[in-house]
Design an enzyme around this catalytic site. Structure first.
Site, PDB file in Angstrom:
ATOM      1  CG  ASP A 157      -2.071   0.964   1.102  1.00 14.80           C
ATOM      2  OD1 ASP A 157      -3.225   0.511   0.992  1.00 14.80           O
ATOM      3  OD2 ASP A 157      -1.816   2.197   1.105  1.00 14.80           O
ATOM      4  CG  HIS A 210      -8.758  -2.773  -2.518  1.00 12.69           C
ATOM      5  ND1 HIS A 210      -9.681  -2.044  -3.225  1.00 12.69           N
ATOM      6  CD2 HIS A 210      -8.593  -2.130  -1.333  1.00 12.69           C
ATOM      7  CE1 HIS A 210     -10.048  -0.989  -2.507  1.00 12.69           C
ATOM      8  NE2 HIS A 210      -9.415  -1.028  -1.349  1.00 12.69           N
TER       9      HIS A 210
HETATM   10  P1  5GP Z   1      -9.692   1.608   0.366  1.00 16.76           P
HETATM   11  O1  5GP Z   1      -9.683   2.957   1.009  1.00 16.76           O
HETATM   12  O2  5GP Z   1     -10.410   1.655  -0.970  1.00 16.76           O
HETATM   13  O3  5GP Z   1     -10.143   0.484   1.236  1.00 16.76           O
HETATM   14  O4  5GP Z   1      -8.168   1.265   0.062  1.00 16.76           O
HETATM   15  C1  5GP Z   1      -7.467   1.810  -1.011  1.00 16.76           C
HETATM   16  C2  5GP Z   1      -6.012   1.747  -0.669  1.00 16.76           C
HETATM   17  O5  5GP Z   1      -5.266   1.922  -1.861  1.00 16.76           O
HETATM   18  C3  5GP Z   1      -5.551   2.829   0.313  1.00 16.76           C
HETATM   19  O6  5GP Z   1      -4.999   2.213   1.470  1.00 16.76           O
HETATM   20  C4  5GP Z   1      -4.501   3.609  -0.481  1.00 16.76           C
HETATM   21  O7  5GP Z   1      -3.407   3.984   0.311  1.00 16.76           O
HETATM   22  C5  5GP Z   1      -4.106   2.641  -1.571  1.00 16.76           C
HETATM   23  N1  5GP Z   1      -3.710   3.249  -2.828  1.00 16.76           N
HETATM   24  C6  5GP Z   1      -4.376   4.215  -3.525  1.00 16.76           C
HETATM   25  N2  5GP Z   1      -3.728   4.495  -4.659  1.00 16.76           N
HETATM   26  C7  5GP Z   1      -2.628   3.703  -4.686  1.00 16.76           C
HETATM   27  C8  5GP Z   1      -1.554   3.552  -5.633  1.00 16.76           C
HETATM   28  O8  5GP Z   1      -1.487   4.185  -6.677  1.00 16.76           O
HETATM   29  N3  5GP Z   1      -0.599   2.629  -5.320  1.00 16.76           N
HETATM   30  C9  5GP Z   1      -0.644   1.890  -4.162  1.00 16.76           C
HETATM   31  N4  5GP Z   1       0.354   1.011  -3.959  1.00 16.76           N
HETATM   32  N5  5GP Z   1      -1.639   2.007  -3.264  1.00 16.76           N
HETATM   33  C10 5GP Z   1      -2.615   2.908  -3.524  1.00 16.76           C
END
Ligand code: 5GP
Ligand code: ZN
Length: 112
Positions: free
Chosen positions: A29, A98
């Site tokens: 992440d 994810h």
């Molecule tokens: P959500 O908030 O949808 O459960 O999790 C999305 C996750 O994706 C977040 O923890 C955020 O830090 C991660 N994330 C967003 N954009 C990117 C990216 O471009 N690369 C990586 N490695 N992680 C990302």
């Protein structure tokens, strides 16, 4: 499709991959919330857990196999957490299914 995680799958956006096979990829992440914070995703675009059905649920089972493999590799013998935020009220910011695999610290419940 304008999807960040599809672009990570295709390599258009770089990521620190920790695991990859024919159907899933796992990468660190960008903003880790724990010493180990890996995202495990299907290579095909599925929006969220709300779109899981008889046809595509196999990849979810596979993601959990991969989570166990990565947890062992990372030495998370004391425990770890797997979370999938589904929809806006749960805080899903990327609309490509994810699973967060997190470990290396203790966690509160239900958040933190
Ligand atoms: P959500 O908030 O949808 O459960 O999790 C999305 C996750 O994706 C977040 O923890 C955020 O830090 C991660 N994330 C967003 N954009 C990117 C990216 O471009 N690369 C990586 N490695 N992680 C990302
Ligand atoms: Zn996608």
């Amino acid at each position: 499709m304008d999807c960040i995680f599809c672009k990570i799958v295709s390599g258009e956006i770089p990521s620190a991959k920790v695991y990859e096979d024919d159907t899933v990829v796992a990468f660190n992440d960008l903003e880790p919330q724990a010493p180990v914070h890996v995202l495990i995703i299907p290579k095909t675009h599925i929006t969220s857990m709300a779109d899981i059905n008889e046809e595509n649920s196999g990849v979810v089972a596979h993601i959990f196999e991969v989570a166990a493999i990565i947890a062992k590799e990372k030495g998370l013998d004391d425990g770890f957490r797997v979370v999938s935020n589904c929809g806006d009220s749960a805080g899903q910011s990327v609309k490509h299914l994810h699973f967060h695999l997190m470990g290396g610290r203790t966690f509160g419940w239900p958040a933190g």
